[in-house]
Design an enzyme around this catalytic site. Structure first.
Site, PDB file in Angstrom:
ATOM      1  CB  SER A   7      16.946  25.213  -6.734  1.00  0.00           C
ATOM      2  OG  SER A   7      17.211  25.184  -5.342  1.00  0.00           O
ATOM      3  CG  HIS A  32      13.108  27.115  -6.812  1.00  0.00           C
ATOM      4  ND1 HIS A  32      11.742  27.022  -7.004  1.00  0.00           N
ATOM      5  CD2 HIS A  32      13.391  26.247  -5.812  1.00  0.00           C
ATOM      6  CE1 HIS A  32      11.229  26.148  -6.163  1.00  0.00           C
ATOM      7  NE2 HIS A  32      12.206  25.649  -5.418  1.00  0.00           N
ATOM      8  CG  ASP A  34      14.553  25.295  -2.579  1.00  0.00           C
ATOM      9  OD1 ASP A  34      13.353  25.045  -2.779  1.00  0.00           O
ATOM     10  OD2 ASP A  34      15.453  25.027  -3.404  1.00  0.00           O
ATOM     11  CG  MET A  36      14.367  24.147   3.227  1.00  0.00           C
ATOM     12  SD  MET A  36      15.473  22.777   2.901  1.00  0.00           S
ATOM     13  CE  MET A  36      15.368  22.683   1.114  1.00  0.00           C
ATOM     14  CG  HIS A  65       9.600  25.439  -2.589  1.00  0.00           C
ATOM     15  ND1 HIS A  65      10.300  24.329  -3.011  1.00  0.00           N
ATOM     16  CD2 HIS A  65       8.497  24.954  -1.956  1.00  0.00           C
ATOM     17  CE1 HIS A  65       9.656  23.234  -2.646  1.00  0.00           C
ATOM     18  NE2 HIS A  65       8.564  23.594  -2.000  1.00  0.00           N
ATOM     19  CG  MET A  67       9.877  23.171   1.214  1.00  0.00           C
ATOM     20  SD  MET A  67      11.394  22.593   0.432  1.00  0.00           S
ATOM     21  CE  MET A  67      12.106  24.146  -0.067  1.00  0.00           C
ATOM     22  CG  MET A 136       7.718  19.143  -3.453  1.00  0.00           C
ATOM     23  SD  MET A 136       9.066  20.215  -3.993  1.00  0.00           S
ATOM     24  CE  MET A 136      10.513  19.235  -3.578  1.00  0.00           C
ATOM     25  CG  ASP A 170      11.739  21.838  -6.383  1.00  0.00           C
ATOM     26  OD1 ASP A 170      12.903  21.505  -6.642  1.00  0.00           O
ATOM     27  OD2 ASP A 170      11.415  22.543  -5.409  1.00  0.00           O
TER      28      ASP A 170
HETATM   29  C1  DX5 Z   1      14.320  20.333  -2.355  1.00  0.00           C
HETATM   30  C2  DX5 Z   1      14.191  21.711  -2.950  1.00  0.00           C
HETATM   31  C3  DX5 Z   1      14.656  21.797  -4.343  1.00  0.00           C
HETATM   32  C4  DX5 Z   1      16.110  21.474  -4.539  1.00  0.00           C
HETATM   33  C5  DX5 Z   1      16.236  20.814  -5.859  1.00  0.00           C
HETATM   34  O1  DX5 Z   1      13.695  20.287  -1.141  1.00  0.00           O
HETATM   35  O2  DX5 Z   1      12.833  22.146  -2.928  1.00  0.00           O
HETATM   36  O3  DX5 Z   1      14.330  23.057  -4.937  1.00  0.00           O
HETATM   37  O4  DX5 Z   1      16.956  22.578  -4.504  1.00  0.00           O
HETATM   38  O5  DX5 Z   1      17.535  20.389  -6.022  1.00  0.00           O
HETATM   39  P1  DX5 Z   1      17.968  19.366  -7.161  1.00  0.00           P
HETATM   40  O6  DX5 Z   1      17.598  20.007  -8.477  1.00  0.00           O
HETATM   41  O7  DX5 Z   1      19.406  19.227  -6.953  1.00  0.00           O
HETATM   42  O8  DX5 Z   1      17.187  18.102  -6.943  1.00  0.00           O
HETATM   43 ZN    ZN Z   2      12.264  23.977  -4.130  1.00  0.00          ZN
END
Ligand code: DX5
Ligand code: ZN
Length: 213
Positions: A7, A32, A34, A36, A65, A67, A136, A170
């Site tokens: 990620s 990956h 993320d 947001m 991903h 979110m 998650m 994740d």
């Molecule tokens: C959290 C993200 C993850 C995050 C994971 O909301 O969806 O992908 O980057 O990070 P680690 O591996 O540090 O928990």
């Molecule tokens: Zn993620």
């Protein structure tokens, strides 16, 4: 076969190309991303233009991903930018038929995720449309949180019921707990801080993938 999806949330955004190439050259097959929006989760990160830039520097699978509150509004922009997998959240009450049609149109994969408090059975309704489920194992929003143990039961449930669907996990995955999620049935592993905050990210990728380093 286990796939590692580092990620980039924990990468150095000022040196994204360098960091992405580092983990891809070391053997990671997915990247990956993320996304947001500050509404679905209390953090703001990446938009389609970053995916477009990443597409130019790697041929690896861009595992996006979402979110965000209204995934349908933005999914096409991410697909156009070069996303290979689009993950949406059950908690956004997605119009699965529409989003499925969209991913089919671009020849890309669809994944549905759920947050830690959401019961795993909600995913059953998506099983005929998805290539992957994402469990998650932290509350989404930030990297570096601790793994929530009850995620293991969700992974076991999905693996037993859907032997042919990829199961991604994740949040909070480190070298010392990755075997637990693999034993439960996950085959796509997201790791952010464990990879990018490691002293040697390349070596850590190799270790995640079971290589002796
Ligand atoms: C959290 C993200 C993850 C995050 C994971 O909301 O969806 O992908 O980057 O990070 P680690 O591996 O540090 O928990
Ligand atoms: Zn993620």
């Amino acid at each position: 076969m286990i796939i590692l999806s580092p990620s980039i949330l924990s990468a150095d955004f000022a040196n994204l190309e360098r960091d992405v190439k580092k983990v891809c050259d070391a053997g990671a097959e997915y990247v990956h991303v993320d996304v947001m929006d500050g509404h679905f989760v209390p953090n703001i990160t990446i938009g389609p233009c970053v995916v477009e830039s990443l597409r130019k520097v790697t041929d690896k699978i861009l595992d996006v991903h979402l979110m965000i509150e209204n995934p349908l509004e933005y999914a096409e922009a991410f697909l156009k930018a070069g996303a290979d997998i689009i993950t949406i959240h059950h908690e956004t009450s997605p119009d699965i038929d529409e989003i499925y049609a969209l991913t089919q149109k671009y020849g890309k994969k669809l994944c549905v995720s759920l947050n830690p408090p959401t019961p795993v059975e909600v995913l059953d309704q998506y099983a005929d449309k998805v290539d992957m489920f994402l469990v998650m194992s932290v509350n989404p929003g930030f990297g570096g949180q601790s793994f929530i143990e009850s995620s293991l039961d969700k992974i076991r449930y999905l693996r037993k019921k859907y032997p042919d669907i990829d199961i991604e996990v994740d949040g909070g995955i480190k070298l010392d707990n990755v075997n637990k999620v693999i034993d439960a049935g996950a085959n796509v592993i997201v790791a952010g801080s464990a990879v990018f905050c490691a002293e040697d990210p390349e070596q850590t990728v190799k270790q995640f993938m079971g290589e002796k380093v």
